[in-house]
Design an enzyme around this catalytic site. Structure first.
Site, PDB file in Angstrom:
ATOM      1  N   GLU A  71       9.271  67.176  51.929  1.00  0.00           N
ATOM      2  CA  GLU A  71       9.330  65.643  52.220  1.00  0.00           C
ATOM      3  C   GLU A  71      10.336  65.443  53.231  1.00  0.00           C
ATOM      4  O   GLU A  71      10.241  64.544  54.120  1.00  0.00           O
ATOM      5  CB  GLU A  71      10.278  65.136  50.776  1.00  0.00           C
ATOM      6  CG  GLU A  71      10.343  63.740  50.569  1.00  0.00           C
ATOM      7  CD  GLU A  71      11.386  63.047  49.961  1.00  0.00           C
ATOM      8  OE1 GLU A  71      12.400  62.562  50.659  1.00  0.00           O
ATOM      9  OE2 GLU A  71      11.288  63.216  48.634  1.00  0.00           O
ATOM     10  N   ARG A  79       6.751  57.700  49.700  1.00  0.00           N
ATOM     11  CA  ARG A  79       7.393  58.513  50.805  1.00  0.00           C
ATOM     12  C   ARG A  79       6.860  58.521  52.166  1.00  0.00           C
ATOM     13  O   ARG A  79       6.857  59.467  52.997  1.00  0.00           O
ATOM     14  CB  ARG A  79       7.760  59.873  50.417  1.00  0.00           C
ATOM     15  CG  ARG A  79       8.529  59.977  48.989  1.00  0.00           C
ATOM     16  CD  ARG A  79       9.989  59.438  49.075  1.00  0.00           C
ATOM     17  NE  ARG A  79      10.643  59.820  47.996  1.00  0.00           N
ATOM     18  CZ  ARG A  79      10.712  59.431  46.839  1.00  0.00           C
ATOM     19  NH1 ARG A  79      10.027  57.932  46.746  1.00  0.00           N
ATOM     20  NH2 ARG A  79      11.411  59.712  45.822  1.00  0.00           N
ATOM     21  N   SER A 134      15.258  65.795  47.324  1.00  0.00           N
ATOM     22  CA  SER A 134      13.984  66.471  46.888  1.00  0.00           C
ATOM     23  C   SER A 134      13.627  67.118  48.157  1.00  0.00           C
ATOM     24  O   SER A 134      13.274  66.234  49.092  1.00  0.00           O
ATOM     25  CB  SER A 134      12.964  65.385  46.370  1.00  0.00           C
ATOM     26  OG  SER A 134      13.449  64.810  45.089  1.00  0.00           O
TER      27      SER A 134
HETATM   28  N1  EPU Z   1      11.706  68.700  36.064  1.00  0.00           N
HETATM   29  C1  EPU Z   1      11.466  70.170  35.750  1.00  0.00           C
HETATM   30  N2  EPU Z   1      12.631  70.977  36.227  1.00  0.00           N
HETATM   31  C2  EPU Z   1      13.580  70.369  36.882  1.00  0.00           C
HETATM   32  C3  EPU Z   1      13.697  69.191  37.315  1.00  0.00           C
HETATM   33  C4  EPU Z   1      12.774  68.182  36.780  1.00  0.00           C
HETATM   34  O1  EPU Z   1      10.977  70.619  35.181  1.00  0.00           O
HETATM   35  O2  EPU Z   1      14.505  71.325  37.334  1.00  0.00           O
HETATM   36  C5  EPU Z   1      10.553  67.939  35.411  1.00  0.00           C
HETATM   37  C6  EPU Z   1      11.021  67.255  34.222  1.00  0.00           C
HETATM   38  O3  EPU Z   1      10.067  67.335  33.257  1.00  0.00           O
HETATM   39  C7  EPU Z   1      11.095  65.675  34.522  1.00  0.00           C
HETATM   40  C8  EPU Z   1      10.192  65.683  35.858  1.00  0.00           C
HETATM   41  O4  EPU Z   1      10.194  66.970  36.425  1.00  0.00           O
HETATM   42  O5  EPU Z   1      10.753  64.941  33.728  1.00  0.00           O
HETATM   43  C9  EPU Z   1      10.573  64.656  36.584  1.00  0.00           C
HETATM   44  O6  EPU Z   1      11.847  64.812  37.252  1.00  0.00           O
HETATM   45  P1  EPU Z   1      13.060  63.943  37.946  1.00  0.00           P
HETATM   46  O7  EPU Z   1      12.704  62.583  37.131  1.00  0.00           O
HETATM   47  O8  EPU Z   1      14.127  64.520  38.154  1.00  0.00           O
HETATM   48  O9  EPU Z   1      11.941  63.470  39.312  1.00  0.00           O
HETATM   49  P2  EPU Z   1      11.281  64.109  40.271  1.00  0.00           P
HETATM   50  O10 EPU Z   1       9.761  63.614  40.204  1.00  0.00           O
HETATM   51  O11 EPU Z   1      11.815  65.547  39.991  1.00  0.00           O
HETATM   52  C10 EPU Z   1      11.445  61.794  41.968  1.00  0.00           C
HETATM   53  C11 EPU Z   1      11.971  61.752  43.288  1.00  0.00           C
HETATM   54  C12 EPU Z   1      13.520  61.709  43.456  1.00  0.00           C
HETATM   55  C13 EPU Z   1      14.038  60.501  42.433  1.00  0.00           C
HETATM   56  C14 EPU Z   1      13.604  60.860  41.349  1.00  0.00           C
HETATM   57  C15 EPU Z   1      13.758  59.763  39.864  1.00  0.00           C
HETATM   58  C16 EPU Z   1      10.237  62.767  44.868  1.00  0.00           C
HETATM   59  C17 EPU Z   1       9.834  63.733  45.757  1.00  0.00           C
HETATM   60  N3  EPU Z   1      11.431  62.711  44.166  1.00  0.00           N
HETATM   61  O12 EPU Z   1      11.864  63.314  41.541  1.00  0.00           O
HETATM   62  O13 EPU Z   1      13.828  61.305  44.836  1.00  0.00           O
HETATM   63  O14 EPU Z   1      15.243  60.477  42.539  1.00  0.00           O
HETATM   64  O15 EPU Z   1      12.009  61.150  40.850  1.00  0.00           O
HETATM   65  O16 EPU Z   1      13.142  58.924  40.533  1.00  0.00           O
HETATM   66  O17 EPU Z   1       9.397  61.654  44.801  1.00  0.00           O
HETATM   67  C18 EPU Z   1      14.498  62.284  46.907  1.00  0.00           C
HETATM   68  O18 EPU Z   1      13.348  61.762  47.337  1.00  0.00           O
HETATM   69  O19 EPU Z   1      15.106  62.875  47.656  1.00  0.00           O
HETATM   70  C19 EPU Z   1      14.766  62.097  45.361  1.00  0.00           C
HETATM   71  C20 EPU Z   1      15.776  62.627  44.836  1.00  0.00           C
END
Ligand code: EPU
Length: 357
Positions: A346, A179, A251
């Protein structure tokens, strides 16, 4: 209706328009009210030299805005807000294995991903449905489902505000990181005008990110880039609030990077905390930390944490940018207090976060 005076163009030249005291409410996906001293839309790259040559213009702070999907207006912008509205996609080089495709900064990111799939290219399918413009994509090196845009960026064309000239930056010069990029680190220097992508014809599916394989299995059939895009679209639609329905900027916090020792200690205390290796360091799930701190769905007036995804802050209706920023600081404080981990926003907070604390 905002109740603001009607914005009227005060100047228009070949390739640009300028509006004074302009409303930014329709220009940010949080849909908060804010105004810009001057709003400049650039329809042609060649107009940049003329616009920046205007007397007095280069002395004001300039904010380059794409579709406003990755920033929070915590207040009005005291200077110029500049938006690239240029269009165009063209193949500039072709080899049997891949093409180099030049895309104007003002093109919509998801439309371009869709175009690339229809043309039979592979590589961008995991990045489907990310809001924003093509010009904004390299700035924060957008990423999702195990892929970052930087992997496919051959070079970036930009207007260098220091040297007042158009330049081409190689992939290495863009210094892409999680990012992050050169453009994010030097926002007062670079204005992205076009991005060159290297798009392969042969698919190299990346489907190891949690959830994708299951979604593909549910869809059935062979795994193609278009199928992967469909699986990603389904996952995103289910998990992330739609900015067209409820104001948000995706995010709101980066997944924090900590040293291996800290990660090991946190995993011992909280075995369910998702972690990913990131070079020497370890990436923690910010969403998990926020949810475990009891904040998923939490709200303070019209601003709050999404009840769909804990990483996303939302505007339930008429929250101001300052209201959203107050919620963000509450989340940061609670996660620090509970886990000793520092969350970082972010999106860009404008005017600068430091002046608002
Ligand atoms: N989780 C929770 N609670 C929630 C949502 C998720 O505990 O409400 C936990 C789950 O255990 C899940 C883990 O968090 O396994 C990861 O969640 P997710 O796969 O949704 O990914 P993220 O790490 O929350 C990142 C990116 C997103 C991207 C997703 C999918 C960042 C800051 N965010 O989110 O990017 O779409 O992975 O690859 O790196 C963005 O940058 O705007 C964005 C949406």
């Amino acid at each position: 209706m905002s109740g603001y005076a009607v914005d009227a163009a005060i100047a228009a030249g070949a390739g640009y328009t300028i509006v004074e005291n302009a409303s930014l409410e329709g220009r940010n996906s949080f849909r908060v009210k804010a105004r810009a001293h001057l709003l400049v839309d650039i329809h042609d790259d060649d107009a940049l030299a003329e616009v920046f040559a205007f007397r007095g213009l280069h002395t004001q702070p300039v904010l380059v805005l794409g579709e406003g999907s990755n920033l929070l207006f915590a207040g009005d912008w005291p200077g110029i807000v500049l938006v690239m509205t240029t269009r165009g996609i063209k193949v500039v080089e072709s080899t049997p294995a891949s093409d180099r495709v030049r895309v104007a900064a003002g093109e919509n990111w998801n439309d371009f991903v869709h175009w690339s799939l229809v043309q039979g290219y592979a590589g961008l399918e995991n990045l489907t449905l990310i809001p924003g413009s093509v010009g904004a994509a390299p700035i924060q090196n957008i990423g999702a489902y195990g892929v970052e845009v930087g992997e496919h960026v051959a070079s970036v064309r930009a207007w260098d505000r220091h040297e007042r000239q158009h330049v081409t930056l190689t992939h290495a010069e863009c210094a892409f990181a999680y990012r992050d990029s050169l453009f994010k680190r030097e926002p007062d220097r670079w204005l992205v005008t076009a991005v060159d992508f290297n798009l392969p014809r042969e698919a190299a599916p990346r489907i190891d990110y949690a959830g994708i394989a299951d979604e593909l299995a549910a869809l059935g059939g062979t795994v193609t880039p278009a199928r992967i895009a469909e699986a990603v679209a389904r996952l995103r639609t289910r998990k992330l609030p739609n900015p067209a329905v409820i104001g948000n900027a995706g995010s709101f916090f980066k997944n924090p990077l900590v040293d291996a020792e800290t990660a090991a200690m946190l995993r011992t205390l909280h075995p369910a905390l998702p972690t990913w290796p990131a070079g020497e360091r370890v990436k923690l799930s910010a969403a998990w930390l926020i949810e475990a701190a009891g904040l998923k769905g939490w709200r303070d007036g019209h601003a709050g944490v999404s009840d769909l995804h804990a990483l996303v802050l939302v505007n339930h209706g008429s929250a101001s940018g300052a209201d959203v920023w107050r919620v963000a600081r509450h989340v940061i404080d609670r996660v620090r207090h509970r886990f000793g981990v520092e969350l970082e926003p972010e999106p860009r907070i404008v005017p600068q976060a430091a002046t608002l604390a």
